[in-house]
Scaffold this active site. Structure first.
Site, mmCIF file in Angstrom:
data_model
loop_
_atom_site.group_PDB
_atom_site.id
_atom_site.type_symbol
_atom_site.label_atom_id
_atom_site.label_comp_id
_atom_site.label_asym_id
_atom_site.label_seq_id
_atom_site.Cartn_x
_atom_site.Cartn_y
_atom_site.Cartn_z
ATOM 1 C CG ASP A 49 -9.034 101.307 38.677
ATOM 2 O OD1 ASP A 49 -9.188 100.645 37.520
ATOM 3 O OD2 ASP A 49 -8.373 100.827 39.576
ATOM 4 C CG HIS A 78 -9.266 93.916 40.043
ATOM 5 N ND1 HIS A 78 -7.987 94.543 40.493
ATOM 6 C CD2 HIS A 78 -9.721 94.315 39.016
ATOM 7 C CE1 HIS A 78 -7.465 95.094 39.381
ATOM 8 N NE2 HIS A 78 -8.497 95.112 38.376
#
Length: 516
Positions: A266, A189
């Site tokens: 993702d 992230h």
């Protein structure tokens, strides 16, 4: 140089088909969403911001289905620490690490089927789960209890059971994060993780659960934003033809896994991709590399963003950067999944027995230990002080969902109170000073210390040591990966921080656990 395109309208619809955006709201749909579903978009993703209650969620998905009967509605519902259905109260189902610690594939299959029925009752037909990552690095900040464990064979058999259970309810599974996100101490992230292992190790370890899931018929595989130099030294897996086409799609005879289902990315706006390539170009590179559907999940999308990303894909076809056939193939795979989901839909609501199975599984996952030579745990009979030591939550888990044992223990021992003691408190007061503050707050009440991955947080470990030195009768509850040696008068490892894990631990602390 531009490339001739046979049918610009088809290309535009295909570009919309591969986008899986999110939106804001819990009751009404933004005006652009039904319009773009009609124009060719195939589905959307939901997050905790879209969820208030099962009834509300069923109404929201019903409005999506009214706009497009075969719409794909995805959610990131792993159970355990990562829950969207129960983001405001904590999950009724333990997560992967708890299930892996029990190591009963039938239990995992039953829990996944119960979760699938609950998703289906809410109108959801695609789940971005389970995590098939092997947690080989105990310092992993993003996987941890989201993994079934650190043994490839164990992770494989539970991944298969989870896929079978989930899909038995008519909800497509999406195993993640290919080719394996467990052997890293970097959260994608925030940055690009690098995994320096050779191909032999990759096949013998990381790929084992994915091979098993593919053989079991998983409908989707999700790529990881990780750099694997043994395959591609420049691009992360999500953008790498060598990873998605050369490894995941290629036949076994050519060293691949032969997967023919849908490949999801993702969340494409994660910094591991977006910081280097930009969101627009990242989408182009992902589809060109072999991905079929683009998860755009971090923040709510709007029509301008959707059309901008659509146009980036269309322009890439015109310039030749993205072959038209590759975009069309991706769109057709998404449409095929939408047809499967529509045909597999189960209108039946979740069974009343689905809730108790989660608590039963959480109870089985508990490991209770005492120091050598010490007497067995003696349940508390008076109100306690619960000192929680929270780490910074990773983005996948989020910081909205409550965790711990204080609320559950207060129901069993009325008068129990809890307090949160953070790293900032430890930096301010020092470990001994923070331990003294905990004892001051506790007074004469027994202390329960709740930690999460204590082995990864020196401030937490040092404060716990100081607390135990001053109050050896402290009960310790570890709600992360129990990698550090057990400590405390009683040590309870829950293998996850789901609400039911906290309840199971509270039952033991108060002597309220069932004896049958």
């Amino acid at each position: 140089m531009t490339t001739a395109v046979r049918d610009s309208d088809t290309v535009t619809r295909d570009a919309l088909a591969v986008l899986q955006p999110t939106f804001d709201g819990t009751t009404s749909l933004p005006a652009w969403l039904p319009r773009q579903l009609e124009n060719g978009m195939t589905g959307v993703g939901l997050f905790g911001r879209n969820v208030v209650s099962p009834e509300q969620l069923a109404g929201l998905t019903g409005r999506l289905r009214a706009a497009k009967p075969d719409v794909l509605i995805a959610i990131d519902e792993e159970g355990g620490d990562v829950t969207r259905l129960e983001v405001h109260g904590g999950s009724s189902f333990p997560g992967n690490h708890a299930l892996g610690s029990v190591d009963d594939p039938e239990l995992t299959r039953d829990v996944a089927a119960a979760l699938g029925r609950r998703l289906a009752a809410c109108g959801i037909n695609l789940n971005w789960a389970p995590s098939a990552d092997i947690n080989t690095d105990p310092d992993n900040p993003v996987i941890g209890v989201r993994s079934f464990g650190d043994d490839p064979a164990l992770v494989a058999r539970h991944t298969v059971a989870y896929v079978e259970g989930l899909q038995s309810a008519g909800v497509a599974a999406c195993v993640k994060h290919f080719p394996g996100h467990g052997n890293t101490n970097v959260d994608s992230h925030h940055a690009l993780p690098r995994i320096d292992i050779d191909l032999a190790t990759l096949h013998e370890r990381e790929l084992v659960p994915f091979k098993a899931a593919i053989a079991a018929g998983t409908r989707c595989v999700m790529s990881a934003h990780i750099l694997l130099p043994a395959l591609d030294g420049e691009r992360p897996g999500t953008l790498s033809p060598a990873v998605l086409t050369g490894l995941l799609r290629a036949p076994a005879a050519d060293g691949g896994l032969g997967y023919q289902g849908l490949i999801f990315t993702d969340a494409i706006e994660m910094r591991a991709v977006a910081d280097t390539y930009g969101l627009d170009h990242g989408c182009v590179l992902a589809i060109a590399a072999g991905a079929d559907a683009l998860c755009i999940g971090g923040t709510p999308s709007d029509e301008d963003e959707v059309l901008r990303l659509r146009d980036a894909l269309v322009n890439a076809v015109h310039t030749g950067e993205l072959p038209e056939e590759r975009l069309h193939d991706a769109a057709e795979r998404v449409r095929a999944l939408a047809r499967w989901a529509a045909e597999s839909a189960d209108p039946g609501a979740a069974s009343a027995a689905d809730g108790p199975i989660g608590l039963a599984a959480a109870r089985r996952a508990l490991v209770v230990s005492t120091p050598p030579g010490a007497p067995a745990h003696r349940p508390l009979t008076s109100p306690a002080y619960v000192a929680s030591f929270p780490p910074v939550a990773n983005i996948a888990v989020g910081n909205q969902t409550p965790w711990g044992v204080a609320a559950e223990l207060e129901r069993l021992l009325p008068g129990t109170e809890g307090g949160s003691h953070t790293r900032a408190d430890a930096d301010r007061a020092g470990p001994e000073g923070l331990a003294a503050e905990v004892l001051a707050a506790a007074g004469d009440r027994p202390v329960v210390a709740v930690v999460r991955d204590v082995h990864r947080h020196p401030w937490m470990a040092q404060t716990l040591d100081a607390l135990l030195a001053a109050r050896p009768t402290t009960v310790v509850v570890e709600m992360g990966v129990p990698h550090a040696p057990p400590s405390g008068a009683t040590h309870i490892a829950t293998h996850g921080a789901a609400r039911v894990c906290g309840l199971a631990a509270a039952e033991v602390i108060a002597g309220a656990a069932p004896t049958d």
